[in-house]
Design an enzyme around this catalytic site. Sequence first.
Site, PDB file in Angstrom:
ATOM      1  N   HIS A   1       0.969  -1.086   0.113  1.00 37.90           N
ATOM      2  CA  HIS A   1       0.009   0.021  -0.110  1.00 37.90           C
ATOM      3  C   HIS A   1       0.812   1.199   0.027  1.00 37.90           C
ATOM      4  O   HIS A   1       1.960   1.070   0.683  1.00 37.90           O
ATOM      5  CB  HIS A   1      -0.939   0.070   1.142  1.00 37.90           C
ATOM      6  CG  HIS A   1      -2.002   0.945   1.086  1.00 37.90           C
ATOM      7  ND1 HIS A   1      -1.842   2.433   1.340  1.00 37.90           N
ATOM      8  CD2 HIS A   1      -3.282   0.685   0.837  1.00 37.90           C
ATOM      9  CE1 HIS A   1      -2.961   2.937   1.203  1.00 37.90           C
ATOM     10  NE2 HIS A   1      -3.869   2.207   0.849  1.00 37.90           N
TER      11      HIS A   1
ATOM     12  N   GLU B   1      -3.548   2.003  -7.209  1.00 36.73           N
ATOM     13  CA  GLU B   1      -3.973   3.339  -6.436  1.00 36.73           C
ATOM     14  C   GLU B   1      -3.085   4.248  -6.489  1.00 36.73           C
ATOM     15  O   GLU B   1      -2.171   4.353  -6.093  1.00 36.73           O
ATOM     16  CB  GLU B   1      -4.002   2.762  -4.982  1.00 36.73           C
ATOM     17  CG  GLU B   1      -4.983   1.903  -4.549  1.00 36.73           C
ATOM     18  CD  GLU B   1      -5.197   1.672  -3.169  1.00 36.73           C
ATOM     19  OE1 GLU B   1      -6.545   2.113  -2.649  1.00 36.73           O
ATOM     20  OE2 GLU B   1      -4.343   2.013  -2.196  1.00 36.73           O
TER      21      GLU B   1
ATOM     22  N   GLY C   1      -7.498   9.797  -0.925  1.00 33.99           N
ATOM     23  CA  GLY C   1      -8.077  10.459   0.253  1.00 33.99           C
ATOM     24  C   GLY C   1      -8.179  11.985  -0.285  1.00 33.99           C
ATOM     25  O   GLY C   1      -8.332  12.918   0.411  1.00 33.99           O
TER      26      GLY C   1
ATOM     27  N   GLY D   1     -11.158   2.905   0.910  1.00 31.54           N
ATOM     28  CA  GLY D   1     -10.624   3.661   2.358  1.00 31.54           C
ATOM     29  C   GLY D   1     -11.839   4.082   2.965  1.00 31.54           C
ATOM     30  O   GLY D   1     -12.648   3.775   3.636  1.00 31.54           O
ATOM     31  N   GLY D   2     -11.885   5.439   2.882  1.00 30.96           N
ATOM     32  CA  GLY D   2     -12.679   6.534   3.616  1.00 30.96           C
ATOM     33  C   GLY D   2     -14.309   5.856   3.668  1.00 30.96           C
ATOM     34  O   GLY D   2     -14.697   5.946   4.485  1.00 30.96           O
TER      35      GLY D   2
END
Length: 252
Positions: free
Chosen positions: A93, A166, A172, A230-231
């Site tokens: 990641h 990614e 984000g 994610g978020g």
Amino acid sequence: MVFIANFKMMLTTPMAVKLVNDNLADYKALATDSTIIICPPATALRDLQKISNQSSIQLGAQTCGPATTGAYTGDISPADLAACGATYCLVGHSERRNLYFENDVQVAAKAALLATLHITPVVCIGETLVDREAGNTLAILERQLTPVLSALNGLEEHVPVLIAYEPVWAIGSGLVPTPENLSTIFSALSEFMAKKVPTMTYKLLYGGSVSSKTVISLAQVKHLHGLLIGGASLDFQEFKKIVDYFHCPASN
Ligand code: 13P
């Protein structure tokens, strides 16, 4: 389609377990048509193991130590992750690469170790904005993938591999690449895989600011087999909207 919920270090163990338990019936329903993989903090895996044993919800870890056993203070053995129910594990990641200086060789070694333990590696790759603006996106992705594919050579029988693209600048930030740009990148990655490892079973995922809004353009991307979220995975209703979009886009 594969949908991975990466809780990162955003929730404590009680919070992660509550999020899953509060929405268990709905997670189970989503997991009947899609592969749903929850990556909670490692300390929550054991608490969630029973749920995953009794449903098709899969558990994943967010990283792993570099060996199955040894003097690696603070690391968690992939064998231990497996014992706690993880059948998937993220490796490489961008947060691990940037904050903990994990390099391509270490990422490749972890991917191979996971495969030997029959844990499916989710190999994260992605370029920075500087790389992208210099026109180096594909060169970076191929550089990150090449050692992984060599390390997995001969382990194709053990598990498939998930490759999560990614872009670092999309994580984000609320920004996502255009569907045309992503389709071009995914086509190039598919060609690269076909040339390098024609017998390997793999899926291509996208991650970075996936939300119920950005999913509308992401659903148009060719060669897309899943999303790393994610978020938006911290809000179950938001996560569900994303998964549902792939099943009934017209009603969303
Ligand atoms: P966000 O969805 O919060 O941008 O995070 C993406 C990510 O890093 C998932 O692994």
